[in-house]
Design an enzyme around this catalytic site. Structure first.
Site, PDB file in Angstrom:
ATOM      1  CG  HIS A 193      -5.989   1.629   5.169  1.00 52.81           C
ATOM      2  ND1 HIS A 193      -5.616   2.569   6.094  1.00 52.81           N
ATOM      3  CD2 HIS A 193      -4.922   0.808   5.008  1.00 52.81           C
ATOM      4  CE1 HIS A 193      -4.360   2.325   6.468  1.00 52.81           C
ATOM      5  NE2 HIS A 193      -3.922   1.267   5.823  1.00 52.81           N
ATOM      6  CD  GLU A 213      -3.334   5.338   6.736  1.00 53.46           C
ATOM      7  OE1 GLU A 213      -3.266   5.405   5.496  1.00 53.46           O
ATOM      8  OE2 GLU A 213      -2.426   4.835   7.434  1.00 53.46           O
ATOM      9  CD  GLU A 261      -3.429  -2.556   7.192  1.00 57.25           C
ATOM     10  OE1 GLU A 261      -2.357  -2.847   6.679  1.00 57.25           O
ATOM     11  OE2 GLU A 261      -3.963  -1.444   7.057  1.00 57.25           O
ATOM     12  CB  SER A 276       5.104  -1.893  12.077  1.00 58.79           C
ATOM     13  OG  SER A 276       4.698  -0.566  12.358  1.00 58.79           O
ATOM     14  N   GLY A 305       2.353   2.200  10.891  1.00 58.46           N
ATOM     15  CA  GLY A 305       3.283   3.320  10.798  1.00 58.46           C
ATOM     16  C   GLY A 305       3.990   3.644  12.100  1.00 58.46           C
ATOM     17  CE  LYS A 308      -0.405   3.195   4.756  1.00 57.85           C
ATOM     18  NZ  LYS A 308      -0.376   3.308   6.211  1.00 57.85           N
ATOM     19  CG  ASN A 313      -1.771   1.210   1.354  1.00 56.52           C
ATOM     20  OD1 ASN A 313      -1.789   2.056   0.452  1.00 56.52           O
ATOM     21  ND2 ASN A 313      -2.505   1.329   2.453  1.00 56.52           N
TER      22      ASN A 313
END
Ligand code: 13P
Length: 246
Positions: free
Chosen positions: A91, A93, A163, A208, A169, A11, A9
């Site tokens: 996702h 986000e 996730e 991560s 991150g 992003k 991904n």
């Protein structure tokens, strides 16, 4: 069942030129289990590289309608026309920064699947949900939104990505034991919702993942691949993770 899929991904990173260069470096390693998910504006550039290879191509979002007055949106059939095979949906986000609800995400998953894309459907709990021991109910709710009442004959093409938001991150991946515990829980929930097809569904881990921790994470029996953020922007690291999955 231990098929492996390693999705990158990217992003909101890479111009078309940068994406082409990154895809070329990854394609040079000839990975057999990779899917690249560049930003929308770089999909065409990456498609030129991945076309005719074993590498899949994914978008990071889509709308649930096929066409219409939806400024700024892109439909599943448009993605397919650009060479996409996969699409990330739900996702964290998108959920937290763009207000996507379980209901909206469910519509997107089904629309993408019906159009012929493989949805990479993301679930996962926040740090406070983990600390308050409510992660099971959160993940069950996210899964139910998509799978409750689903026709079991029609779910095989959906890939789940677990996730944990606290691992994205942060450099703080879930331990293999933590991740495996959740993956077993997800598979049990899926069994309750759709029965036998749950045994064969791919459940990826994301958060991560790097070349150092990929092998132990991917060796867990219910971890069937990875959804990789930061480390997917470095060809060597991404290829090392793909190799760890084989
Ligand atoms: P990182 O690998 O950078 O933690 O990102 C994970 C992720 O969000 C993939 O979708």
């Amino acid at each position: 069942m231990k098929k492996n899929l390693i999705a990158g991904n990217w992003k909101m990173h890479t111009t078309p030129q940068e994406a082409r260069e990154l895809a070329q470096k990854i394609a040079a390693g000839n990975p057999q289990n990779a899917v690249l998910c560049p930003p929308m504006t770089s999909i065409a550039a990456v498609a030129e590289i991945t076309h005719g290879t074993a590498i899949g191509l994914g978008a990071q979002n889509c709308h649930f309608e096929a066409k219409g007055a939806f400024t700024g949106e892109v439909s599943p059939s448009m993605l397919i026309a650009c060479g996409c095979t996969h699409v990330i949906i739900g996702h964290s986000e998108r959920r937290t920064l763009f207000g996507e609800t379980d209901e909206l995400i469910a519509k997107k998953v089904w629309s993408a699947l019906d159009a012929g894309l493989t949805p990479l459907f993301c679930v996962g709990e926040t740090l406070s949900e983990r600390q308050s021991e409510s992660w099971k109910s959160v993940i069950e709710r996210q899964l139910k939104a998509v799978f409750a009442g689903a026709d079991p004959d029609n779910v095989g093409g959906i890939v789940i990505a677990y996730e944990p938001v606290w691992a994205i991150g942060t450099g703080l991946a879930a331990t293999p034991e933590q991740a495996e515990e959740v993956h077993v829980f997800i598979r049990t929930c899926l069994h309750n919702l759709i029965g036998n097809p749950a045994s064969d569904m791919l459940i990826l881990y994301g958060g991560s993942v790097n070349e150092g921790n990929a092998r132990t994470l991917l060796s867990q029996p219910n971890i069937n691949g990875a959804l990789v953020g930061g480390a997917s922007l470095k060809a060597e690291q991404f290829l090392a993770i793909c190799a760890a999955g084989l």
